[in-house]
Design a protein around this motif. Structure first.
Motif, PDB file in Angstrom:
ATOM      1  N   ALA A 541     -18.407   0.222 -13.314  1.00 36.79           N
ATOM      2  CA  ALA A 541     -19.167   0.876 -14.378  1.00 36.79           C
ATOM      3  C   ALA A 541     -18.535   0.670 -15.761  1.00 36.79           C
ATOM      4  CB  ALA A 541     -19.287   2.372 -14.085  1.00 36.79           C
ATOM      5  N   GLY A 542     -17.369   0.028 -15.782  1.00 30.80           N
ATOM      6  CA  GLY A 542     -16.699  -0.214 -17.049  1.00 30.80           C
ATOM      7  C   GLY A 542     -16.040   1.017 -17.626  1.00 30.80           C
ATOM      8  N   GLY A 543     -15.743   2.003 -16.781  1.00 28.28           N
ATOM      9  CA  GLY A 543     -15.128   3.222 -17.271  1.00 28.28           C
ATOM     10  C   GLY A 543     -13.696   3.358 -16.805  1.00 28.28           C
ATOM     11  N   GLY A 544     -12.939   4.196 -17.480  1.00 31.48           N
ATOM     12  CA  GLY A 544     -11.579   4.490 -17.073  1.00 31.48           C
ATOM     13  C   GLY A 544     -10.575   3.446 -17.534  1.00 31.48           C
ATOM     14  N   ASP A 545      -9.337   3.662 -17.184  1.00 31.00           N
ATOM     15  CA  ASP A 545      -8.222   2.798 -17.526  1.00 31.00           C
ATOM     16  C   ASP A 545      -8.156   1.676 -16.487  1.00 31.00           C
ATOM     17  OD1 ASP A 545      -5.718   1.585 -17.778  1.00 31.00           O
ATOM     18  OD2 ASP A 545      -4.704   3.448 -18.323  1.00 31.00           O
ATOM     19  N   ALA A 546      -8.507   0.461 -16.882  1.00 32.01           N
ATOM     20  CA  ALA A 546      -8.608  -0.636 -15.924  1.00 32.01           C
ATOM     21  C   ALA A 546      -7.276  -0.940 -15.252  1.00 32.01           C
ATOM     22  CB  ALA A 546      -9.148  -1.883 -16.619  1.00 32.01           C
ATOM     23  N   ARG A 547      -6.176  -0.891 -16.016  1.00 33.89           N
ATOM     24  CA  ARG A 547      -4.866  -1.172 -15.422  1.00 33.89           C
ATOM     25  C   ARG A 547      -4.528  -0.129 -14.360  1.00 33.89           C
ATOM     26  NH1 ARG A 547      -1.252  -4.617 -17.419  1.00 33.89           N
ATOM     27  NH2 ARG A 547       0.492  -3.243 -16.893  1.00 33.89           N
ATOM     28  N   PHE A 548      -4.783   1.134 -14.663  1.00 34.05           N
ATOM     29  CA  PHE A 548      -4.520   2.193 -13.696  1.00 34.05           C
ATOM     30  C   PHE A 548      -5.392   2.027 -12.463  1.00 34.05           C
ATOM     31  CE2 PHE A 548      -6.004   6.230 -11.930  1.00 34.05           C
ATOM     32  CZ  PHE A 548      -4.804   6.756 -11.463  1.00 34.05           C
ATOM     33  N   LEU A 549      -6.679   1.754 -12.659  1.00 37.68           N
ATOM     34  CA  LEU A 549      -7.608   1.653 -11.538  1.00 37.68           C
ATOM     35  C   LEU A 549      -7.291   0.452 -10.652  1.00 37.68           C
ATOM     36  CD1 LEU A 549     -10.900   2.587 -13.422  1.00 37.68           C
ATOM     37  CD2 LEU A 549      -9.611   4.029 -11.828  1.00 37.68           C
ATOM     38  N   ASN A 550      -6.918  -0.659 -11.250  1.00 35.42           N
ATOM     39  CA  ASN A 550      -6.545  -1.820 -10.445  1.00 35.42           C
ATOM     40  C   ASN A 550      -5.254  -1.565  -9.676  1.00 35.42           C
ATOM     41  OD1 ASN A 550      -8.468  -4.087 -10.730  1.00 35.42           O
ATOM     42  ND2 ASN A 550      -8.064  -3.839 -12.917  1.00 35.42           N
ATOM     43  N   ALA A 551      -4.336  -0.830 -10.297  1.00 30.93           N
ATOM     44  CA  ALA A 551      -3.108  -0.460  -9.591  1.00 30.93           C
ATOM     45  C   ALA A 551      -3.426   0.461  -8.416  1.00 30.93           C
ATOM     46  CB  ALA A 551      -2.129   0.210 -10.549  1.00 30.93           C
ATOM     47  N   LYS A 552      -4.418   1.313  -8.593  1.00 29.05           N
ATOM     48  CA  LYS A 552      -4.826   2.208  -7.507  1.00 29.05           C
ATOM     49  C   LYS A 552      -5.355   1.393  -6.322  1.00 29.05           C
ATOM     50  CE  LYS A 552      -5.069   6.172  -7.450  1.00 29.05           C
ATOM     51  NZ  LYS A 552      -4.133   7.190  -6.853  1.00 29.05           N
ATOM     52  N   LEU A 553      -6.086   0.353  -6.593  1.00 27.83           N
ATOM     53  CA  LEU A 553      -6.583  -0.511  -5.514  1.00 27.83           C
ATOM     54  C   LEU A 553      -5.429  -1.165  -4.756  1.00 27.83           C
ATOM     55  CD1 LEU A 553      -9.572  -2.222  -7.365  1.00 27.83           C
ATOM     56  CD2 LEU A 553      -9.722  -0.510  -5.550  1.00 27.83           C
ATOM     57  N   VAL A 554      -4.409  -1.605  -5.483  1.00 27.18           N
ATOM     58  CA  VAL A 554      -3.251  -2.227  -4.838  1.00 27.18           C
ATOM     59  C   VAL A 554      -2.484  -1.197  -4.014  1.00 27.18           C
ATOM     60  CG1 VAL A 554      -1.037  -3.362  -5.231  1.00 27.18           C
ATOM     61  CG2 VAL A 554      -3.046  -4.023  -6.591  1.00 27.18           C
ATOM     62  N   THR A 555      -2.289  -0.019  -4.575  1.00 31.14           N
ATOM     63  CA  THR A 555      -1.566   1.031  -3.862  1.00 31.14           C
ATOM     64  C   THR A 555      -2.285   1.403  -2.576  1.00 31.14           C
ATOM     65  OG1 THR A 555      -0.788   1.908  -5.983  1.00 31.14           O
ATOM     66  CG2 THR A 555      -0.573   3.334  -4.068  1.00 31.14           C
ATOM     67  N   SER A 556      -3.611   1.497  -2.653  1.00 30.31           N
ATOM     68  CA  SER A 556      -4.402   1.823  -1.470  1.00 30.31           C
ATOM     69  C   SER A 556      -4.244   0.752  -0.401  1.00 30.31           C
ATOM     70  CB  SER A 556      -5.877   1.962  -1.864  1.00 30.31           C
ATOM     71  OG  SER A 556      -6.699   2.061  -0.717  1.00 30.31           O
ATOM     72  N   ARG A 557      -4.263  -0.504  -0.826  1.00 32.97           N
ATOM     73  CA  ARG A 557      -4.114  -1.593   0.141  1.00 32.97           C
ATOM     74  C   ARG A 557      -2.710  -1.583   0.753  1.00 32.97           C
ATOM     75  NH1 ARG A 557      -6.006  -7.848   0.113  1.00 32.97           N
ATOM     76  NH2 ARG A 557      -4.582  -8.579   1.729  1.00 32.97           N
ATOM     77  N   PHE A 558      -1.692  -1.383  -0.075  1.00 32.51           N
ATOM     78  CA  PHE A 558      -0.321  -1.354   0.440  1.00 32.51           C
ATOM     79  C   PHE A 558      -0.166  -0.249   1.482  1.00 32.51           C
ATOM     80  CE2 PHE A 558       3.938   0.326   0.588  1.00 32.51           C
ATOM     81  CZ  PHE A 558       4.738  -0.818   0.665  1.00 32.51           C
ATOM     82  N   TYR A 559      -0.703   0.942   1.193  1.00 33.58           N
ATOM     83  CA  TYR A 559      -0.618   2.058   2.142  1.00 33.58           C
ATOM     84  C   TYR A 559      -1.292   1.671   3.458  1.00 33.58           C
ATOM     85  CZ  TYR A 559      -0.816   6.820   3.971  1.00 33.58           C
ATOM     86  OH  TYR A 559      -0.667   7.938   4.753  1.00 33.58           O
ATOM     87  N   ALA A 560      -2.452   1.034   3.353  1.00 30.35           N
ATOM     88  CA  ALA A 560      -3.182   0.634   4.560  1.00 30.35           C
ATOM     89  C   ALA A 560      -2.399  -0.397   5.375  1.00 30.35           C
ATOM     90  CB  ALA A 560      -4.552   0.059   4.170  1.00 30.35           C
ATOM     91  N   GLU A 561      -1.689  -1.262   4.696  1.00 28.94           N
ATOM     92  CA  GLU A 561      -0.954  -2.318   5.391  1.00 28.94           C
ATOM     93  C   GLU A 561       0.386  -1.852   5.946  1.00 28.94           C
ATOM     94  OE1 GLU A 561      -2.486  -6.262   2.936  1.00 28.94           O
ATOM     95  OE2 GLU A 561      -0.798  -5.075   2.166  1.00 28.94           O
ATOM     96  N   HIS A 562       1.067  -0.952   5.229  1.00 27.22           N
ATOM     97  CA  HIS A 562       2.460  -0.644   5.552  1.00 27.22           C
ATOM     98  C   HIS A 562       2.707   0.763   6.082  1.00 27.22           C
ATOM     99  CE1 HIS A 562       4.200  -4.337   3.740  1.00 27.22           C
ATOM    100  NE2 HIS A 562       3.115  -4.282   2.978  1.00 27.22           N
TER     101      HIS A 562
END
Length: 589
Positions: A541-562
């Motif tokens: 939607a083009g909202g929010g802090d893109a750097r924070f939101l992309n980091a959230k996606l990485v953190t979520s993936r890391f948690y799922a993997e590790h």
């Protein structure tokens, strides 16, 4: 300025995207409370935490407290900080307006409390216990007790404590021996309590002790315990609380951590007897105290997150600044370039974000339990409380240990401060009910007693999130696959317990901690999966802090993997049952 900065963006994200704060407030009739107001509150709390509380964290650890002629003398500087804390209105944040409170939702208070505990855990224990005392008196006290005590506790003019444990009665409250003898309109209390956090200090004019004791005609066991308020000072003829009651701290414990928090041995009635006032009805004290204890258990779980966050915030700049590797041209680079250091940092970050999500979602259930569909939400509160207390505090042990590991040898040196977080965190799995007690509560009262109905409801909701992740296609394939496996582990663990507990009396106690940890990791994966969905929606939607939101996606993936795959190992341990645990004779250990 200190090394602590409140992670307000992540707290705001959880409040807005997972808790749906605006909707929660609207449903509660709090039309003047919204995300914008809460952001301002968090910002102000962050200033006090970072600039005032955090700089005294190290001071509390190194100087500690002492027992003087007038009682316990708190760490120098703590009294001034408490005065600023009180003058800022922070003790009244979530209390009822009828007693001078601001009436904000519990979940907002939880987000703010993370700041206090991260900034200065030892200090924050004092207002935390006061909040619990407020809850207990508000729910069970007479109008007279409420009128006398709640306005002063809510304003922070007084503080409160919880007095359960005795030398011969640790977690076994059926063995409580403290006595209460009727004396006109009050009772005379005699006995000794140990491990009383902030049992005495000089920061406020009075302390309201909530004390478990037995009446002369009390039946044996936990059904014979009553609850009393025993103030440090009693009212004089003019109604001013200036008369010293017969209660005192007689010694202080020397502890591994939280040195700035006095842990007191309290003696009641060494002379004529300590004056106390009955809360509610006789012989119902344990049930009344559990109002305070359940509040405290979620609060202690939050402490696990808080000290883990502080450890991460100390480890991160160290990893960025510590030069260790050498390039071919002779220039040096920092240790954050090493994959293993990045793994440890991401494990700390992902753990903290999962813990924060669960702590705030559980706190919001307490708010929703006062509105529509109250029974379902109260059931969710009961289910999540032992998981929040047990899993968050256990995971904090690992996160704070990783903080030391990232520092290397310097982490083992007290001067760097990393060791303090590890030491402070160690008590969290013990007080307010050990991990084992939380786990027995989860498998007993919260699962076996209702044939797994509460867990079934949670598992169904997790399944809905899984469907959403699966519908997201390749973008969420990793999270979906990991959550699918973990969800099946949760379902299988529930089935195994329900099918086998009746015929094996040792099973529940043998598997309970693994059971609790499994549902902790599963709940964290569920909420980080939801977080990934919301982060991607905001990015789209083009909202929010893109750097924070992309980091959230990485953190979520890391948690799922590790981290989420740990549920598989925990399920295997659960299904191993009690055979080897119970196999040895006592003299074979």
């Amino acid at each position: 300025m200190s090394d602590y900065i409140h992670p307000y963006r992540d707290a705001e994200f959880v409040l807005n995207e997972l808790v749906e704060l605006d909707r929660l407030c609207a449903d509660a009739g709090l039309s003047d409370v919204n995300g914008e107001l809460v952001s301002a509150i968090l910002a102000e709390a962050g200033k006090l935490g970072s600039e005032v509380l955090a700089p005294l964290n190290r001071t509390g650890d190194t100087l500690g407290v002492r027992l003087g002629e007038s009682g316990v003398e708190e760490t120098p500087g703590f009294a001034d900080v408490y005065r600023q804390f009180q003058e800022g209105g922070w003790p009244s944040l979530t209390a009822a307006e009828a007693f001078g409170g601001q009436g904000l939702p519990n979940v907002v208070g939880t987000a703010v409390n993370e700041i206090w505990h991260s900034a200065n855990l030892a200090f924050a224990l004092c207002p935390m216990l006061t909040q619990g005392a407020i809850e207990s008196i508000a729910h069970h006290g007479s109008d007279m007790l409420k009128g006398s005590y709640l306005p002063r506790l809510v304003s922070g003019e007084w503080t409160g404590t919880m007095n359960l444990t005795e030398p011969d009665a640790g977690s076994d409250l059926a063995a409580v021996k403290t006595k209460a003898v009727p004396q006109g309109d009050h009772y005379l209390i005699t006995g000794q309590k140990i491990f009383i956090t902030w049992g005495d200090h000089q920061m406020t004019e009075n302390i309201a002790h909530l004390v478990l004791a037995r009446l002369p005609d009390a039946p044996f066991g936990v059904k014979g315990i009553s609850l009393f308020i025993v103030p440090k000072f009693l009212p004089d003829r003019e109604g001013r609380f200036t008369v010293r009651n017969d209660v005192a701290c007689v010694s202080l414990e020397h502890k591994l951590g939280i040195h700035g928090s006095p842990t007191c041995v309290m003696s009641f009635g060494d002379k004529e007897g300590a004056v106390g006032y009955l809360v509610g009805e006789p012989h119902k004290g344990l049930a009344y105290m559990f109002t305070m204890m359940n509040h405290a258990r979620q609060a202690v779980g939050l402490q696990g997150l808080s000290v883990a966050e502080r450890a991460y915030q100390q480890a991160l700049p160290y990893a960025k600044e510590r030069l260790q590797g050498t390039n071919k041209d002779g220039s040096r680079f920092s240790i954050i370039k090493f994959p293993d250091v990045r793994r440890m940092l991401l494990q700390m970050k992902a753990s903290n974000e999962a813990m924060r999500a669960l702590a705030l979602v559980a706190a919001a259930e307490t708010d929703r339990a006062h509105g529509a569909d109250a029974a379902r939400h109260q059931g969710r509160v009961e289910l999540l409380t032992p998981i929040v207390k047990g899993w968050l505090t256990e995971l904090a042990q690992e996160v704070t240990a990783l903080g030391i590991q990232i520092h290397g040898g310097m982490g083992f040196i007290e001067e760097t401060g990393a060791a303090q977080h590890y030491r402070d965190a160690r008590i969290l799995t013990i007080y307010e009910g050990t991990t084992g007690i939380q786990a027995l509560d989860l498998v007993g009262r919260k699962t076996l007693a209702n044939q797994g109905a509460l867990l079934a409801d949670l598992l169904e909701e997790i399944g809905e999130t899984l469907q959403q992740l699966e519908a997201g296609g390749e973008r969420f394939a990793v999270q979906a696959n990991a959550l699918r496996n973990a969800l099946e582990a949760g379902r299988e663990a529930r089935r195994f317990l329900l099918d086998n507990a009746a015929r094996d009396p040792s099973l529940a106690g043998s598997v309970s901690v693994d059971f609790l940890l499994l549902f902790g990791y599963l709940s964290g994966g569920w909420l980080l999966g939801k977080s990934a969905l919301r982060a991607q929606a905001l990015l789209n939607a083009g909202g929010g802090d893109a750097r924070f939101l992309n980091a959230k996606l990485v953190t979520s993936r890391f948690y799922a993997e590790h981290l989420l795959p740990r549920t598989g190992a925990l399920l295997a341990a659960i299904k191993a049952g009690s055979a080897s645990i119970m196999a040895l004779d006592e003299d074979q250990f």
